[in-house]
Design a protein around this motif. Sequence first.
Motif, PDB file in Angstrom:
ATOM      1  N   ALA A  55      23.450   7.445  23.923  1.00  0.00           N
ATOM      2  CA  ALA A  55      21.829   7.523  23.953  1.00  0.00           C
ATOM      3  C   ALA A  55      21.018   6.743  24.884  1.00  0.00           C
ATOM      4  CB  ALA A  55      22.253   6.828  22.523  1.00  0.00           C
ATOM      5  N   PHE A  56      21.737   5.705  25.266  1.00  0.00           N
ATOM      6  CA  PHE A  56      21.347   4.974  26.142  1.00  0.00           C
ATOM      7  C   PHE A  56      20.542   5.784  27.534  1.00  0.00           C
ATOM      8  CE2 PHE A  56      20.177   2.258  30.217  1.00  0.00           C
ATOM      9  CZ  PHE A  56      19.732   1.824  30.346  1.00  0.00           C
ATOM     10  N   THR A  57      21.329   6.280  28.120  1.00  0.00           N
ATOM     11  CA  THR A  57      21.787   7.383  29.586  1.00  0.00           C
ATOM     12  C   THR A  57      20.478   8.166  29.197  1.00  0.00           C
ATOM     13  OG1 THR A  57      23.641   6.858  30.434  1.00  0.00           O
ATOM     14  CG2 THR A  57      22.141   8.379  30.826  1.00  0.00           C
ATOM     15  N   GLU A  58      21.135   9.090  27.619  1.00  0.00           N
ATOM     16  CA  GLU A  58      19.960   9.738  27.573  1.00  0.00           C
ATOM     17  C   GLU A  58      18.712  10.193  26.985  1.00  0.00           C
ATOM     18  OE1 GLU A  58      18.450  11.547  23.561  1.00  0.00           O
ATOM     19  OE2 GLU A  58      20.678  11.553  23.301  1.00  0.00           O
ATOM     20  N   ASP A  59      18.204   8.504  26.850  1.00  0.00           N
ATOM     21  CA  ASP A  59      17.263   8.185  26.307  1.00  0.00           C
ATOM     22  C   ASP A  59      15.981   8.156  27.742  1.00  0.00           C
ATOM     23  OD1 ASP A  59      17.431   8.685  23.839  1.00  0.00           O
ATOM     24  OD2 ASP A  59      17.567   7.081  23.465  1.00  0.00           O
ATOM     25  N   ALA A  60      16.748   7.389  28.870  1.00  0.00           N
ATOM     26  CA  ALA A  60      16.441   7.130  29.966  1.00  0.00           C
ATOM     27  C   ALA A  60      15.762   8.353  31.277  1.00  0.00           C
ATOM     28  CB  ALA A  60      16.983   6.179  30.817  1.00  0.00           C
ATOM     29  N   ILE A  61      17.146   9.529  30.532  1.00  0.00           N
ATOM     30  CA  ILE A  61      16.482  10.948  31.547  1.00  0.00           C
ATOM     31  C   ILE A  61      15.735  11.524  30.619  1.00  0.00           C
ATOM     32  CG2 ILE A  61      17.470  13.300  31.609  1.00  0.00           C
ATOM     33  CD1 ILE A  61      18.946  10.976  33.801  1.00  0.00           C
ATOM     34  N   ALA A  62      15.991  11.356  29.372  1.00  0.00           N
ATOM     35  CA  ALA A  62      14.094  12.129  29.060  1.00  0.00           C
ATOM     36  C   ALA A  62      12.855  11.499  28.530  1.00  0.00           C
ATOM     37  CB  ALA A  62      14.744  11.927  27.063  1.00  0.00           C
ATOM     38  N   LEU A  63      12.846  10.210  28.935  1.00  0.00           N
ATOM     39  CA  LEU A  63      11.912   9.826  29.754  1.00  0.00           C
ATOM     40  C   LEU A  63      11.217  10.088  31.059  1.00  0.00           C
ATOM     41  CD1 LEU A  63      12.096   6.257  28.319  1.00  0.00           C
ATOM     42  CD2 LEU A  63      10.172   7.705  27.618  1.00  0.00           C
ATOM     43  N   GLY A  64      12.167  10.437  32.000  1.00  0.00           N
ATOM     44  CA  GLY A  64      11.861  11.062  33.901  1.00  0.00           C
ATOM     45  C   GLY A  64      11.485  11.943  32.926  1.00  0.00           C
ATOM     46  N   GLY A  65      12.569  13.277  32.356  1.00  0.00           N
ATOM     47  CA  GLY A  65      11.904  14.525  32.480  1.00  0.00           C
ATOM     48  C   GLY A  65      10.411  15.028  31.882  1.00  0.00           C
ATOM     49  N   ALA A  66      10.243  13.919  30.410  1.00  0.00           N
ATOM     50  CA  ALA A  66       8.523  14.038  30.228  1.00  0.00           C
ATOM     51  C   ALA A  66       7.750  13.703  31.118  1.00  0.00           C
ATOM     52  CB  ALA A  66       8.744  13.455  29.052  1.00  0.00           C
ATOM     53  N   ALA A  67       8.265  13.266  32.352  1.00  0.00           N
ATOM     54  CA  ALA A  67       6.951  12.381  33.141  1.00  0.00           C
ATOM     55  C   ALA A  67       7.338  13.607  34.412  1.00  0.00           C
ATOM     56  CB  ALA A  67       7.536  11.447  33.372  1.00  0.00           C
ATOM     57  N   LEU A  68       8.103  13.939  34.485  1.00  0.00           N
ATOM     58  CA  LEU A  68       8.230  15.307  36.085  1.00  0.00           C
ATOM     59  C   LEU A  68       7.235  16.049  35.519  1.00  0.00           C
ATOM     60  CD1 LEU A  68      11.765  15.243  37.057  1.00  0.00           C
ATOM     61  CD2 LEU A  68       9.765  14.699  38.731  1.00  0.00           C
TER      62      LEU A  68
END
Length: 313
Positions: free
Chosen positions: A174-187
Amino acid sequence: MAGSKSVVLAALVANGAIAVLKFGAFLLTGSPSMLSETYHSISDTGNQVFLLIGIRYSAKQPSRGHPFGYGKAQFFYSFLVSVLLFGIAGWESLKHGYDAIRHGHQATPGTVTMAGATFDTVYVSVAVLLGAIAFETYAFVKANAELRRQMEEYGWTNLVEAFRSTSDVTTLTAFTEDAIALGGAALALVGIVLSRVTGNHIYDAVSAALIGLLLMGFALALAWENKRLLLGESVPADLGDDFESLIREHPGVTHVDRFRTMFVGPAEILVTADVSFGDGLDTTALDEDIGRIEEKLRERDDRVEFVYVEPEL
């Protein structure tokens, strides 16, 4: 376990709502980045469902067929997340972004009328992505708080050590997924805005491909972390040394002949030891000593669930 479940539920609600909004924005704009983000959020939502299944299944009581319980179910379902969800979503996102780079596909300019006002469709995508960032930030804060709590409880000094030492793959995922989700939305946000400002599709297309690479990279990292636990990894070396020292220093123990540990669940450790005791101990005294050893091990770490001490007289 309760902390992990609340983290997953928070992410499930956030990702489900975000997936619907992103897909709506893609239908309005045709943006490659929004399609990649739709794949991303759908995979995230499915991810939470798998993790909840793993949590529920792992709570089953030990049985004759599974004497050490079903704790490894969480390792298995988390592994499925990496292979089936993130791998597929990552590949589809990368492929779609690559096609957009090659063939020049970009978001379709247009307008949408809401509540009597007319907006450029690009603002719909921007609003959805900003909302996604807000939701994902909430889920990330929850996951981060749980991981930090574990770091404090078990004495891990940084995130790298926590990733290498934790057996709670649910919170880790969950932690890693949420971090990747934030990065993806920013990209996606950067790519869509740059394409709109410059009129060049390449920014939107490259963002879509980068989101795919992020997902695939996470899939590989998560699969690797789960592999070590599925194969029966022992506890970290320093903790194992502490366990062995507790046994060796117990009164009446002359030697620890063989010592082994293994994670059998996210918060469940198996400890086995062949121990040489001094002469003169009768059966009753030996049983009492073994019981005290078990208590010491559980006091050292509350994750110790199963202890088997084989006396060697």
